[in-house]
Design an enzyme around this catalytic site. Structure first.
Site, mmCIF file in Angstrom:
data_model
loop_
_atom_site.group_PDB
_atom_site.id
_atom_site.type_symbol
_atom_site.label_atom_id
_atom_site.label_comp_id
_atom_site.label_asym_id
_atom_site.label_seq_id
_atom_site.Cartn_x
_atom_site.Cartn_y
_atom_site.Cartn_z
ATOM 1 N N LYS A 1 0.800 -1.361 0.166
ATOM 2 C CA LYS A 1 -0.081 -0.105 0.128
ATOM 3 C C LYS A 1 0.954 1.195 -0.155
ATOM 4 C CE LYS A 1 -3.617 -2.231 2.242
ATOM 5 N NZ LYS A 1 -4.697 -1.474 2.084
ATOM 6 N N ARG B 1 -10.377 -11.472 2.395
ATOM 7 C CA ARG B 1 -10.780 -12.642 1.285
ATOM 8 C C ARG B 1 -10.268 -14.032 0.955
ATOM 9 N NH1 ARG B 1 -11.375 -9.527 -4.502
ATOM 10 N NH2 ARG B 1 -11.593 -7.937 -1.976
#
Length: 522
Positions: free
Chosen positions: A296, A370
């Site tokens: 990120k 996920r």
């Protein structure tokens, strides 16, 4: 790290005679042509303030107007009483326009109580004389006031080593004025509010804890310890058990960190077996998310300590469920990992075998939530569940689509609507979203059963991609709902209502409401 606690009790004596540091009254704005900040008639005291108004010889609204009061929701105006009543301070909190023929909505009361109790930090003992209806809506209103006061008084203990002279301690004791303090229904509502708000406050503590102090093994230990103390069944799978059990998603995400992953399973069994229904709660527990190899940007990355907000909510909700004892079996699953870049990190291009045997092509290691959730969902379905609620700080797409207050909900249409209704009831709004076939088609992989994100890296429908992926790990017979709380779980702005800065505790109250609803209505 535990935040300072606040206690709640009920009183039915004259508020003007209470020996407290501050008395809280409600204030409505008037509708019509008058300027609401103008003459005394433009403000209206809410019910519950009658004896306070009498002590001021009818000049209270005029004085508040002179101090700038408008009655706007959440506005707090303080007034020194100069011996007019026992308490040295009156605090008027805005409730907005007076509802026609009804008491203020529970959420209005909840936010007002949170705002005023936070504004009165530094006072040790505060009494609330907010309007409570005398009909069937009374329990919900009292619950809202109690929850708002407890949540508004929250302050994370933090890590400062020197005294902070300007930092005022949260209100230690809140008294709520009711018609009859000994009423069993009212007492039950206060007890429930303490259990529920306690779970929200604990969630906030966990989310606000520095990430170096709550890595997966430590997080698993603290949750397990609290759960055992509450009487819940506890199972903790370490990295060896996860590898042996085939939890490929959890292992893949966690393998880049020296702090290995965990899966915590918490079990609540009702007395006598309850209704026979089974509820599963699953929460994402990424204790820190760098993005892994797909790292990120540095700006704002420190907020990624909140990426375990789903697991924190599920763990704390299970503690409240143990206290509230609903007549339905509930099992919580908390997959925990730290997503770090290193020589052992999972990579874009990897193919991971998940717990249910499906092969997943990894295209973006920052879509790690996920992966751990897929394993946990598959395990929950294998163990057996009639209803499955999963919550996670899953996608930035949720914030883009619905903002920072409204969660996105995907899954079985009927259950998504049930989540929306529950969220409205407790003040944690959620909105159902679709799972389109074209989004699933865009996640077709050339080499595996499914790509982790859109195969062309197209971010259109980003929130929906997360829901579509998770659906692959829920069996057909299980009704399920995925609650994306990327925005609502963490508040980086100034305090508002009963939200303080940092972790919010969303969606603890929704999960508890849903469990109680299943216990009552199946």
């Amino acid at each position: 790290m535990t935040s300072p606690s606040t206690t709640i009790s009920l009183v039915d004596t004259d508020p003007a005679e209470l020996a407290v540091d501050a008395i809280v009254i409600g204030l409505h704005s008037q509708t019509g042509e008058q300027d609401i900040a103008g003459p005394a008639g433009a403000l209206l005291l809410a019910s519950g303030a009658e004896s306070i108004a009498a002590a001021f010889d009818g000049k209270l609204t005029e004085t508040l107007a002179l101090l700038g009061a408008t009655g706007a929701p959440g506005e707090v105006i303080k007034l020194a009483t100069l011996g007019t009543i026992t308490a040295p301070v009156v605090a008027a909190v805005g409730l907005g326009a007076e509802p026609t023929g009804a008491a203020p909505a529970p959420e209005t009361l909840r936010r007002a109580a949170g705002s005023v109790v936070r504004a009165l930090a530094g006072a040790r003992r505060v009494a609330l004389t907010l309007p409570l209806p005398d009909d069937a809506d009374a329990p919900a209103a009292l619950r809202a006031v109690a929850e708002g006061a407890l949540l508004g008084s929250y302050r994370f203990a933090g890590y400062k080593t020197r005294p902070q002279p300007a930092r005022r301690e949260p209100v230690a004791e809140v008294l709520i004025a009711v018609p009859e303090a000994g009423d069993a229904t009212a007492q039950a509502e206060v007890e429930r509010a303490q259990a529920v708000a306690g779970a929200v406050r604990l969630t906030r503590d966990w989310v606000n804890t520095a990430p170096n102090m709550l890595r997966p093994p430590a997080f698993a230990d603290v949750v397990a310890e609290a759960a055992r103390a509450a009487g819940l069944g506890v199972e903790v799978l370490d990295e060896e058990a996860l590898a042996a059990g085939g939890y490929g998603g959890i292992i893949a995400v966690g393998q880049g960190s020296e702090a290995p992953p965990r899966l915590v399973k918490l079990t609540y069994t009702p007395e006598g077996g309850g209704t026979g229904k089974r509820v599963a709660l699953v929460g994402k527990g990424i204790t820190f998310d760098t993005g892994g190899i797909s790292i990120k940007p540095a700006q704002g990355m420190w907020e990624m300590k909140s990426d375990m907000g789903g697991a924190a909510a599920v763990g704390a909700a299970m503690l409240a469920i143990a206290a509230l004892k609903p007549a339905v079996a509930v099992t919580g699953y908390l997959p925990m990992a730290e997503n770090m870049p290193s020589g052992t990190s999972y990579r874009p291009g990897d193919v991971i075998t998940m717990y249910n045997g499906k092969k997943v092509e990894v295209l973006n290691t920052d879509a790690e939530g996920r992966m751990v959730l897929g394993d946990a969902l598959a395990r929950a379905c294998e163990d057996g569940a009639d209803y499955l609620f999963e919550t996670s700080t899953l996608t930035g797409g949720q914030v883009i689509s619905l903002g920072k207050r409204i969660a996105g909900v995907m899954g079985s249409p009927e259950l998504c609507e049930r989540v929306r209704v529950a969220g409205d009831a407790v003040g944690e709004p959620a909105w159902p979203m679709p799972l389109p076939d074209d989004v699933r088609k865009g996640m077709d992989s050339d080499v595996a059963d499914i790509s982790q994100v859109n195969a062309g890296m197209d971010r259109a429908g980003h929130m929906l991609q997360g829901g579509v992926f998770l659906r692959e790990f829920v069996t057909d017979e299980v009704a399920w709902a995925h609650i994306d709380i990327a925005g609502p779980s963490y508040h980086s702005g100034e305090p508002t209502g009963y939200w303080t800065k940092g972790g919010t505790g969303v969606p603890v109250r929704t999960l508890i409401h849903l469990v109680e609803d299943v216990a009552t209505n199946g």
